[in-house]
Scaffold this motif. Structure first.
Motif, short mmCIF file in Angstrom:
data_model
loop_
_atom_site.label_atom_id
_atom_site.label_comp_id
_atom_site.label_asym_id
_atom_site.label_seq_id
_atom_site.Cartn_x
_atom_site.Cartn_y
_atom_site.Cartn_z
N SER F 136 31.73 38.62 49.69
CA SER F 136 31.99 37.47 48.80
C SER F 136 30.91 37.36 47.72
O SER F 136 31.18 36.90 46.61
CB SER F 136 32.09 36.19 49.62
OG SER F 136 30.83 35.83 50.11
N LYS F 137 29.71 37.82 48.04
CA LYS F 137 28.63 37.76 47.04
C LYS F 137 28.94 38.60 45.81
O LYS F 137 28.43 38.36 44.72
CB LYS F 137 27.32 38.25 47.66
CG LYS F 137 26.61 37.20 48.50
CD LYS F 137 25.31 37.77 49.05
CE LYS F 137 24.92 36.99 50.30
NZ LYS F 137 24.06 37.80 51.17
N LYS F 138 29.72 39.64 45.99
CA LYS F 138 29.99 40.56 44.87
C LYS F 138 31.25 40.19 44.10
O LYS F 138 31.58 40.82 43.10
CB LYS F 138 30.17 41.99 45.43
CG LYS F 138 28.96 42.51 46.17
CD LYS F 138 27.79 42.76 45.24
CE LYS F 138 26.56 43.20 46.03
NZ LYS F 138 25.35 43.20 45.20
N VAL F 139 31.98 39.21 44.58
CA VAL F 139 33.24 38.86 43.91
C VAL F 139 32.95 38.11 42.62
O VAL F 139 32.33 37.04 42.62
CB VAL F 139 34.13 38.01 44.84
CG1 VAL F 139 35.38 37.54 44.12
CG2 VAL F 139 34.49 38.79 46.09
N ILE F 140 33.37 38.71 41.49
CA ILE F 140 33.20 37.97 40.24
C ILE F 140 34.55 37.60 39.62
O ILE F 140 34.65 36.69 38.83
CB ILE F 140 32.33 38.77 39.22
CG1 ILE F 140 32.81 40.21 39.12
CG2 ILE F 140 30.87 38.73 39.63
CD1 ILE F 140 32.00 41.02 38.13
N LYS F 141 35.59 38.35 40.01
CA LYS F 141 36.92 37.99 39.52
C LYS F 141 37.85 37.79 40.72
O LYS F 141 38.63 38.68 41.06
CB LYS F 141 37.47 39.11 38.62
CG LYS F 141 36.91 39.10 37.20
CD LYS F 141 37.47 40.24 36.40
CE LYS F 141 38.95 40.06 36.10
NZ LYS F 141 39.50 41.20 35.31
N PRO F 142 37.78 36.63 41.35
CA PRO F 142 38.62 36.44 42.53
C PRO F 142 40.10 36.56 42.19
O PRO F 142 40.52 36.21 41.09
CB PRO F 142 38.26 35.02 43.00
CG PRO F 142 37.59 34.37 41.85
CD PRO F 142 36.95 35.45 41.03
N LEU F 143 40.86 37.08 43.14
CA LEU F 143 42.28 37.35 42.89
C LEU F 143 43.10 36.07 43.09
O LEU F 143 43.95 36.00 43.97
CB LEU F 143 42.77 38.47 43.80
CG LEU F 143 41.93 39.76 43.81
CD1 LEU F 143 42.64 40.85 44.60
CD2 LEU F 143 41.62 40.26 42.40
N ILE F 144 42.80 35.13 42.26
CA ILE F 144 43.44 33.81 42.39
C ILE F 144 44.92 33.91 42.01
O ILE F 144 45.28 34.65 41.09
CB ILE F 144 42.76 32.81 41.43
CG1 ILE F 144 41.25 32.83 41.63
CG2 ILE F 144 43.37 31.42 41.60
CD1 ILE F 144 40.73 31.90 42.65
N GLY F 145 45.70 33.19 42.71
CA GLY F 145 47.09 33.03 42.29
C GLY F 145 48.03 34.14 42.66
O GLY F 145 49.18 34.13 42.26
N VAL F 146 47.59 35.08 43.41
CA VAL F 146 48.52 36.11 43.86
C VAL F 146 48.63 36.11 45.37
O VAL F 146 47.68 35.79 46.08
CB VAL F 146 48.10 37.54 43.40
CG1 VAL F 146 48.40 37.73 41.93
CG2 VAL F 146 46.65 37.81 43.74
N THR F 180 38.73 36.73 51.41
CA THR F 180 37.38 36.69 50.87
C THR F 180 37.38 37.00 49.37
O THR F 180 36.59 36.44 48.61
CB THR F 180 36.49 37.71 51.62
OG1 THR F 180 36.58 37.44 53.00
CG2 THR F 180 35.05 37.63 51.17
N ILE F 181 38.25 37.91 48.94
CA ILE F 181 38.26 38.24 47.51
C ILE F 181 39.22 37.33 46.74
O ILE F 181 39.55 37.59 45.60
CB ILE F 181 38.58 39.73 47.25
CG1 ILE F 181 39.96 40.10 47.81
CG2 ILE F 181 37.51 40.62 47.88
CD1 ILE F 181 40.39 41.53 47.45
#
Lengths: 188, 319, 352, 143, 653, 309
Positions: F136-146, F180-181
């Motif tokens: 989770s620390k490396k996630v900068i563009k979470p895959l929101i909405g899918v 997490t992503i």
């Protein structure tokens, strides 16, 4: 199914052979059918997996070794995972394939052919050479157009190698094949 | 008197009011022979020594003085016997005062005897890693490790595991544990029949003096021991090899899971029979099977006096 | 006692001498095994070891640790099973025996045995037979050890009493002298060189040996002192570190105590005699369960008392100890009988 | 013929409740067995001091068998748990003294397992025959 | 000694393959044998007479009979010699039938073996000692552990027989599993209607002392004289005051407490009376949910209680009772279906267990007897029953058949049709086990009259598709995979041992099988006895069983206790351990290992501390003898010397 | 977290037809500071064909690679491919169970394998060794909405004795990583159903039936994409999606992405870097949806900030 004459066709040696090679006690199966229930390939089998187990129990070597089922099992392990009798069913199917191969009884020739070509590739290069495998398979099976439709989809992506990767230690891989064959000969 | 001896002496002096007597170490008939010293009163302390020749396991006496209040000086290995005796309920901790001596090893007189004539020793001293022995005609210097008792070379408990007073600093174990069963492993390289004959030969020297048993801190039957009581009639009084073997098997089996590896049985054998090997084999089996070492844990139970419903290391249907 | 005659064996011929000795008779020699030395029957390939006093005494040579006194068998009357007879067969075994390499103390030990077993009123035939057929070739003790105290009990490193032949190591070989007729007869058989030329040198060696040793205590009044302290706690304190094992008694050349038991299986069996030790609880354990000497202090008191008081009182002042020091040297707890006696005398004086 | 048929000296210590019963069951079922074994009945395998095994071997046994109830099935609830530990220790210990561990086996046979008892006896007897007579200690009482 | 030896032909059973004459002849040579003979049938009356005559005529003081197994006739012959004036323990048997003639073919070898066995028996009997049993007084109270139907039956039978009964039940009410059931098979009569009156009888019987919400803490002693410590768990309600009016339940603000009686299918209040017919009908507080306990304030029930019975400070209490016999009727538990991941591991609301379904069917259950599925309270139309969930499944450690599931599935399927006439039930089964009276007919009725579809095959997986539960199984009769979309799936969970069964067994010193069910003395001939004298079994604690079987065992156990108590004095078996005080060194090893706690320390008049055997507690296993290093404690009749004599007799032959 | 380092076995497929799995695995590993040292001169694991010949033979073919890892002084072999993983795990399992078998296997090999190596999937490393906190620390563009459904295939967790990873009936490792992503993970009942595996070439009808069922269930679950961790599964579901449509009468166009590709996206890597464009089924729509989701999220965050202000 035709009449099975248990007096003449029961082959106890076959039961023992399967049990020894697989390390599983076939008589532990009480035919609950849970393997068949969970087998994704049931629809394509000539005998559902629980019946294969049953046929082994009563020593029906010919039927088992000539079945399609043993070649269509993909070893997905659902049966093994769920068997209430803790029988490694997938392993038993595997062993039946091995015995069938040894006895030259192969109902699904294409499947065996594909496996053989696959291994040939490993023996030759140390790794598999996908294009070569597919081409050889098409040639030898006579099904020239197998997956021809996929060609245009995959080839342009530039992922497939057009030349095999020959590993340095391919001799040592080949030696596994030769030693294994020798071992079998010596045992005989 | 060395500083350490002064310190022990002082401690015993102070403790004498609390106990009937104290068991320490005292001067023997020559510098390399020390004797267990029973201190009843202050003047008995004149003889006190504490050195590399203090080979005896003083815990051996505890079983015979159960109802007394006793003080005792113990080395690391000796202390395991104390722990085991308490653990088995054979002595009462409340009746004990324990002076612990961190120890880096004691001399094997048998090893020394192999290297020189020890019948006229006039002086013996330790200088760092050397031992110097003077006799009327010569002076010899040895590497300490060459003279130490085998058990000291793999000692994992240089500091006593139980004590009321510790004289000196705690010593961390530094000896390789792997050597513990070396004598056993070497024996096991031989074939069965070689082993059979080996014991026939070695044990044929046995004179049934029972020193090995009497010195054993864990042999609590003593006067009632089946080796000589003839009732139950396990063995006769004959001095034939069968009975001599039987004696050692009885000792080993009665000690299984209780032996604290002090090696006294072998040290005292007047016929120099390597019987410690037998005990060590038993200890190895017990350690392998039950992950247990005697004399370490006051709360444990000797493995042959308890059980697990599922034994992790015993196969059930082999036979 | 005969006039002593002397022979000489050159150093390099001693092996032959040993071999010849073994030809017609059973020969016992001291042998080193691991770190100890004991007397065993000589066979080819065995290397005798004379350098040091043997760890165990030679008493086993004529007083074996186990001997069968006789065998017996119950025989039933087949017509009436309730009737049976006992058949007994004797088993005295007494071959001609030579013991080579004893020290003067070892040989003297048998004099103590003789008092008991050759008592003219009721001699022990087993011992008697073997004793008569045995012969002791002793070696002068040129190298007495600090544990030795033979002088205190009336002997010395070159004492020939009890031996049949005495050998003294001289520079080039061994000076051999006969002490008894038996000894002389044997040596006559063996065809040795004359030893007169070495007798002086040998005498010197013996004198030197005798001088090497001092007497640690005086036995005068000892018997009375022991009785005086009989009921004191001297013993308990003095022997607190004793382990009550049998090392001292079993290595001792003068301890002769034994036990007799029957071993039966089915309808036959044997009566056996085995060594016993007064240090053992069972030694005095009575059938009722009562034990007059229940503690080790009482038992050790008996050992000292027997050797230095009761035995001499009964047998013309003969002390039942030969001062060999084995009990000191091999004691697991370093009990020193000399110290016990010295302390005892001191305590007796104090209590006086 | 006598040579060939020479019996081995085998002694068995069997617990009264399971194995002795199992041997009875084998008998009732007429399960044939080699004749070498002599059975000594004990109440429980926990009664079998390992010294009995040692004593039998030292007395001239070619083989010793101890058999009790299956663990967890002890008539006295715990006896065979102790036996299991003690006999296993003994089994591992014997070879150190030069005694072939195959001369001693311990096993669990229930009162209903007549067939198993037959197999155990047959197998053990064969094993002992293959090992041959046990080596005897040379009895030179060395006086 | 004067020993007589009697070799039995057993007709041709022995004589056929053993030369009995030779054996008898050979025995004459053995030491102490003064008489030896062979006889056709030694166990027959004339055979026994011959032994008795020989004892008198030859003045025998020891007898060996070589015949069948001592397990067969040891007692017969012991009585024989006793009648002739010999102590019954001066007798030994050599088993030359089961262990010789029946298993060996070679007559010569058999004869040799028989001779050896006789020699060994003679060697042993030489060392036998006369032994005498002791008598002791019996406490005629009986403890019944478990207040289910088996325990209740046992308690009532004992109490009616005049015994004082202590009945201990760990739940707040007696009744057990049966109290939860809706109807019973195969008669479909209302469970609580038949059980309720029995519960009242138990509650009101003057000879029955009831401890509910109580557990066994400790048991010591032996047959005739047990001492039992019972833990009365804190209920936080003074039951001497509580009238069971139920006012507290109405007002309790914590209404989400787990309801064990309803198997969690619906919640209850933190203070509750488990069910309307509970005996005793008293309230108790579940401190896990009570606000007074969680938050430290509330006290509603204390305020509302008309008799001031609430006591938040109540503690567990230990009481001691003395009894002479114990009936164990602790019942069973149900397999935890959340262990089965492929069936959703309890996560799907509409996959429930059969006991939960039982509560749904029950008119006094949370849905008042209407079948409503938990996820949306809708009436299910397709109901799938899955058999053998946690039965006959080695991989889950339950290889055995749970005995009654087939029957209750049929019952539930029938009741389903009664409740919802337009429903369709399916049953996945492997075998139908209906061997009881009227059982098979019952299962047939489910299929024939109620149209329940039985599919022979196990279910591989259950998963959700929309608002349906997909059941994927196989029909092995067809040899194919099948799939059903169900509204509700009922898992027929199997019976497992009650939680804590093993611990209780250890307290009672009885044995249990690998699954935790208690083991009876003999599976056929002593089905309600255990190997511990005075402890009896009833009901499903011994293995899964249905109501009639449980009730039958309850009565059987009670009759065993009544017959045990018919005497005022009991005799103890004298084949027990005995301490030679002279040899004992007080090493305590025997005390540590004795499985019965039958050894204690004592001081002799001489002041020596030694081990001492409590004769009535010792069961004669001999573990102490094998443990004792100086051989001071000897199991009489199996002493070291006796066994050594046998060994010696064989090897020195 | 100290740096993780493993011997890496890509396997034959990842060299060619499944190159994107290899590339995305290495990239993700790089970002998560997991060092993957490729096993020098590795050879084919033998896969299921070897198993149909003989188990001894199959184990030997696999064990050759394990022996090399031993020689490297490493104790763990990591592979992304479940088929290879299974071959290695079975070899280790069978050899450690039976000493005789082990000896026979080693007699076929030049260098013996001494069982000092264990095999793990890259997924297991991600789930157990790296852990969701570090991911989770490396996630900068979470895959929101899918909505993404995880498809595990057969061999990652089965049979449990051999696999020793996750739950054999309801695995959650990929679910956890997907959550997490940032993705939404709907209930998916076909997580473990077989796709038809290696029968793509020989028994196409079987594969299109089984894979079709999986796609159908995924779509019914509302999935925008299927996450996979197996090159064969990917091939069957993606490359053969047209064959499936044709055989089964569907019209599916659902992207089938490797879990590592999805992680890469959330770590800010581009679709082309992750070779997402090399798949048969286009992911454009799926990617757009992610962008849209992100923007909406930013917007709502801004709004909430401004409203607070």
């Amino acid at each position: 199914m035709a009449l099975i004459n248990l007096t003449t066709s029961t082959d106890e040696n076959f039961v023992n052979q399967v049990e020894t090679l697989s390390g599983q006690k076939i008589s532990e199966c009480y035919q609950c059918g849970k393997c068949t229930a969970g087998c994704p390939f049931s629809f394509a089998f000539d005998y559902p997996v629980s019946q294969i187990m049953r046929l082994i129990q009563i020593g029906q070597k010919e039927i088992v070794l000539n079945s399609k089922a043993i070649w269509l099992c993909a070893t997905c392990e659902a049966c093994t995972t769920r068997c209430p009798c803790q029988i490694d069913v997938a392993n038993v199917m595997d062993i039946c394939r091995i015995i069938a191969r040894k006895e030259n009884k192969v109902k699904e020739k294409d499947v065996k052919l594909f496996y053989d070509i696959f291994l040939e590739s490993v023996k030759k290069h140390g790794r598999i050479f996908e294009i070569e495998i597919l081409m050889k398979y098409n040639l030898k099976s006579g099904k020239l157009l197998t997956d021809a439709d996929l060609g245009p989809k995959i080839l342009p992506k530039g992922k497939l190698n057009f030349f095999p990767v020959n590993i340095k230690g391919k001799d040592s891989v080949e030696k596994i094949f030769t030693r294994f064959v020798e071992g079998i000969k010596n045992n005989e | 008197m060395t500083d350490r001896e002064e310190k022990i002496s002082e401690l015993i002096k102070n403790e004498l009011n609390n106990v009937d007597f104290f068991i320490a170490y005292g001067r023997g008939y020559d510098p390399i022979h020390v004797k267990p010293l029973f201190v009843y009163e202050e003047k008995d302390l004149d003889d006190l020594v504490m050195n590399i020749f203090c080979v005896h396991n003083n815990a051996s006496y505890l079983k015979t003085v159960k109802d007394k209040k006793v003080g005792i000086v113990v080395k690391g290995c000796d202390s395991r016997a104390v722990v085991q005796l308490i653990q088995e309920g054979l002595i009462n901790r409340d009746n004990l005062r324990i002076i612990g001596i961190p120890c880096t090893g004691v001399i094997s007189i048998k090893k020394l005897k192999e290297k020189m004539d020890i019948s006229r020793v006039t002086e013996a001293k330790v200088e760092s890693d050397s031992v110097i022995i003077k006799t009327s005609d010569e002076e010899k210097r040895f590497e300490k490790d060459d003279l130490l008792a085998d058990k000291c070379l793999w000692c994992q408990y240089p500091t006593p595991v139980i004590y009321d007073h510790l004289v000196g600093e705690t010593i961390e174990p530094s000896r390789p544990k792997e050597l513990e069963y070396k004598i056993v492993e070497e024996m096991e390289k031989e074939d069965l029949n070689v082993r059979f004959e080996y014991w026939n030969k070695e044990l044929s020297r046995c004179i049934r003096c029972y020193a090995c048993r009497n010195v054993c801190p864990m042999c609590v039957c003593q006067d009632q021991c089946v080796m000589e009581s003839r009732n139950p009639h396990w063995i006769s009084l004959k001095s034939n090899i069968t009975e001599k073997v039987m004696i050692q098997l009885i000792h080993a089996i009665h000690l299984a899971g209780r032996c604290v590896s002090c090696g006294e049985c072998e040290r005292v054998c007047p016929m120099d029979i390597p019987i410690f090997k037998i005990k060590q084999k038993m200890n190895q089996i017990v350690e392998e099977l039950f992950d247990y070492k005697a004399g370490i844990d006051l709360e444990a139970t000797p493995p042959l006096y308890t059980f697990q419903v599922e034994e992790a290391k015993i196969k059930e249907r082999e036979w | 006692m005969v006039m002593s005659m002397s022979w000489f064996i050159p150093e390099n011929e001693f092996d032959i001498f040993v071999k010849n000795l073994s030809k017609k008779r059973r020969l016992f020699v001291p042998v080193k095994e691991n770190s100890i030395v004991r007397f065993v029957e000589f066979k080819d390939g065995i290397k005798p070891y004379f350098e040091k006093q043997a760890t165990s005494s030679a008493k086993n040579t004529i007083f074996p640790q186990t001997e069968t006194l006789f065998r017996f068998e119950y025989k039933k009357d087949p017509k009436d099973l309730k009737k049976f007879s006992v058949e007994i067969s004797e088993t005295i075994e007494a071959p001609e025996t030579v013991v080579l390499g004893t020290r003067p103390c070892d040989a003297r030990g048998f004099l103590v045995f003789d008092k008991v077993f050759l008592n003219p009123k009721h001699p022990d035939i087993y011992y008697q037979n073997r004793r008569e057929k045995s012969l002791f070739i002793t070696m002068t003790c040129t190298d007495p050890e600090p544990t030795c105290f033979c002088k205190a009990v009336g002997s010395s490193p070159a004492d020939s009493l009890g031996s049949d032949i005495l050998i003294t190591k001289v520079k080039d070989g061994f000076f051999v002298e006969t002490i008894t007729e038996k000894g002389e007869k044997l040596l006559n058989e063996l065809n040795l060189k004359d030893g007169d030329a070495y007798s002086k040198e040998a005498e010197k060696v013996k004198d030197e040996a005798n001088e090497k040793l001092e007497s640690p205590f005086d036995t005068k009044g000892l018997s009375a002192d022991i009785l005086k302290l009989f009921n004191t706690n001297f013993w308990e304190k003095e022997l607190a570190h004793c382990l009550s094992c049998g090392v001292c008694t079993y290595l001792c050349p003068t301890c002769y105590c034994f036990n007799i038991t029957d071993e039966t299986s089915d309808s036959e069996g044997e009566r056996i005699r085995t060594w016993d030790a007064c240090m053992f609880f069972h030694f005095t354990l009575e059938g009722s369960g009562h034990n007059p000497r229940p503690t080790k202090a009482e038992r050790f008191r008996n050992r000292v008392g027997h050797k230095f008081s009761y035995f001499p009182d009964r047998y013309d002042g003969m002390i039942a100890c030969c001062g060999c020091g084995r009990c000191i040297k091999s004691c697991p707890a370093s009990v020193d009988i000399r110290k016990v006696i010295i302390d005892l005398k001191e305590a007796a004086n104090e209590s006086a | 013929m006598a040579e060939e048929k020479k019996e081995a000296k085998i002694v068995g210590f069997l617990c009264n409740w399971c194995s002795y019963g199992g041997a009875d069951t084998a008998g009732v079922s007429r399960f044939k067995q080699p004749t070498d074994l002599r059975i000594i009945r004990v109440p429980c395998s926990g009664r079998v001091d390992p010294l009995f095994v040692v004593k039998a071997l030292e007395s001239g046994a070619d083989g010793v068998l101890v058999s009790g109830c299956h663990p967890r099935d002890c008539h006295y609830s715990e006896g065979n748990f102790y036996a299991r530990r003690r006999l296993e220790v003994l089994k591992r210990f014997l070879p150190f003294m030069g005694i072939d561990p195959n001369r001693f086996e311990y096993t669990w046979v229930s009162a209903s397992e007549g067939q198993r008892w037959q197999q155990v006896v047959t197998k053990f007897t064969e094993q002992i025959h293959n090992l041959g007579p046990a080596p005897k200690r040379e009895e030179k009482s060395d006086r | 000694m004067r020993i007589g030896v009697f070799i039995c032909h057993c007709g041709s059973n022995i004589a056929g393959t053993v030369d009995v004459k030779k054996v008898a002849e050979e025995a004459k040579r053995f030491p102490h044998v003064v008489y030896s003979t062979d006889y056709m049938y030694t166990c027959s009356e004339p055979g026994q007479l011959e032994i008795q005559e020989a004892i008198k005529k030859e003045k025998l003081d020891g007898v060996v009979v070589a015949s069948c197994s001592p397990r067969m006739h040891e007692n017969t012959f012991r009585r024989t010699v006793e009648k002739a004036g010999l102590n019954r323990y001066m007798f030994e048997m050599a088993n030359i039938r089961e262990h010789v003639s029946w298993v060996g073919v070679d007559k010569e070898a058999n004869t040799k073996k028989a001779i050896d066995l006789v020699r060994m028996a003679v060697a042993k009997v030489t060392l036998n000692q006369p032994l005498f049993p002791k008598s002791f007084k019996v406490n005629k109270n009986v403890l019944v552990i478990g207040g289910g139907v088996a325990g209740m039956q046992a308690a009532l039978d004992c109490a009616d027989g005049g015994l004082k009964v202590i009945l201990v039940e760990k739940n707040p009410s007696i009744g057990g599993k049966m109290a939860k059931l809706d109807k019973t098979f195969p008669t479909i009569d209302c469970s609580i209607c038949i059980l309720g009156p029995k519960m009242v009888d138990v509650g009101q019987h003057e000879n029955i002392k009831l401890y509910t919400y109580s557990e066994i803490e400790e048991i010591s002693g032996y047959v005739g004289n047990y001492e039992v410590k019972i833990r009365k768990k804190a209920t936080y309600v003074d039951w001497t005051k509580c009238t069971g009016c139920g006012l507290c339940m109405e007002k309790c603000p914590s209404k989400k407490a787990f309801d064990p009686f309803n198997e969690g299918i619906a919640p209850t209040t933190a203070i509750n009376i488990p069910f309307p017919q509970a005996i005793p009908k008293k309230a108790k507080i579940d401190p896990n949910y009570c606000r007074q306990f969680i938050k430290g304030k509330c006290g509603v029930c204390a305020k509302i209680c008309p008799v001031q019975a609430i006591d938040y400070e109540m503690q567990d209490e230990i009481v001691t009772e003395k009894v002479g016999a114990i009936i164990v009727a602790t019942g069973y538990s149900l397999f935890d279906h959340t262990k089965i991941k492929e069936y959703g591991a309890g996560k799907y609301l509409d996959v429930i267990t059969s006991i939960q379904y039982e509560r749904l069917l029950n008119a006094s259950g949370p849905t008042s007897g209407h079948i409503l599925r938990p996820s949306d309270n809708k009436e299910p139309k397709t109901i799938v029953f899955v058999a053998c969930v946690g039965s006959r499944d080695k991989s889950l450690g339950v290889p055995y058949c749970s005995n009654f599931c087939c029957m209750y599935i049929a019952k539930q399927a029938i009741l389903t049709k009664d409740h919802i006439p337009d429903s369709q039930s399916y049953v996945f089964y492997m075998d139908i086990r209906a061997p009881g009276k009227g059982y098979e007919e019952f299962v047939r009725r489910a299929q024939e009259e109620y149209g329940v579809k039985y599919i022979r095959g196990r279910v591989s997986r259950i998963f959700k598709r929309g608002d349906k539960m997909v059941v994927r199984g196989s029909d092995t009769l067809l040899g194919t995979q099948v799939e059903l979309e169900a509204d509700l799936v009922v898992l027929a969970t199997g019976a497992i041992a009650e939680e804590g069964a093993r611990e209780l067994a250890e307290k009672l010193r009885i044995s249990y099988d690998p699954y935790g069910f208690y083991i009876e003395s003999h599976p056929k001939l002593r089905p309600v006895e255990t190997n511990t004298a005075g402890v009896f079994l009833a009901g499903a604690c011994q293995g899964p069983k249905d109501i009639p079987a449980s009730v039958g065992q309850g009565s059987a156990a009670a009759s065993k206790v009544l017959s045990l108590f018919s005497k005022d004095l009991l005799e103890s078996d004298p084949q027990i351990a005995h301490v030679n005080e002279m040899l004992c060194v007080d090493c305590k090893k025997c005390i540590q290992t004795c499985p019965y706690g039958a050894i204690e320390e004592k001081k002799t008049p001489m002041g020596k501390i030694v081990a001492s055997v409590i004769e009535t507690v010792c069961q004669g296993c001999g573990l102490c003898t094998a443990t004792c290093p100086p051989g001071a404690i000897q199991l009489q009749q199996f002493t070291d010397n006796q066994l050594l004599a046998e060994v010696k007799a064989f090897f020195h032959a | 977290m100290s740096k993780l380092s493993f011997a890496y076995y890509p396997g034959c497929s990842l060299e060619s037809s499944a190159k994107e799995y290899d590339v995305s695995t290495r990239k993700v590993a790089d970002i998560l500071k997991v060092e993957l040292i490729e096993i020098p001169d590795w050879s084919c694991c033998g896969a299921s064909p070897a198993h149909t010949v003989d188990h001894l033979f199959a184990s030997a073919v696999a064990a050759r690679n394990l022996a090399i890892v031993e020689e490297m002084g490493r104790d763990t072999l990591v592979t992304p491919c479940p088929e290879c993983l299974s071959a290695f795990k079975k070899a280790i399992y069978n050899m450690s169970k039976d000493d005789g078998f082990k000896k026979k296997v080693n007699s076929l090999l030049d260098k013996p394998f001494n069982l000092n190596v264990e095999a793990k999937s890259f997924l297991q490393i991600l789930y157990e060794d790296v852990g969701k906190e570090n991911i989770s620390k490396k996630v900068i563009k979470p895959l929101i909405g899918v909505n993404i459904v995880p498809y595990y295939g057969c061999l990652l967790t089965r049979p449990p004795d051999v696999a020793q990873f996750d739950d054999p009936e309801n695995p959650i490792s990929m679910d956890t990583i997907l959550e997490t992503i940032g993705a939404n993970v709907p209930y998916f009942s076909y997580k473990l159903e077989c796709c038809g595996a290696a029968y793509g070439v020989t028994k196409r009808r079987i594969v299109t039936k089984l894979s079709g069922d999986i796609l159908k269930t995924a779509i019914e679950s509302g999935a925008d994409a299927v996450a996979v961790a197996c090159p064969l599964c990917q091939q069957n579901l993606d490359l053969r999606q047209d064959q499936i449509n044709r055989d089964q009468g569907f019209d599916f166009h659902i992207p089938i992405l490797y879990i590592t590709q999805l992680m890469g996206l959330s770590f800010g890597l581009s679709a082309s870097e992750l070779m997402i464009d090399k798949h048969n089924v286009k992911s454009d729509h799926f990617l757009e949806k992610i962008e849209k989701g992100l923007k909406e999220k930013e917007k709502s965050e801004k709004e909430s900030i401004s409203s607070k202000n």
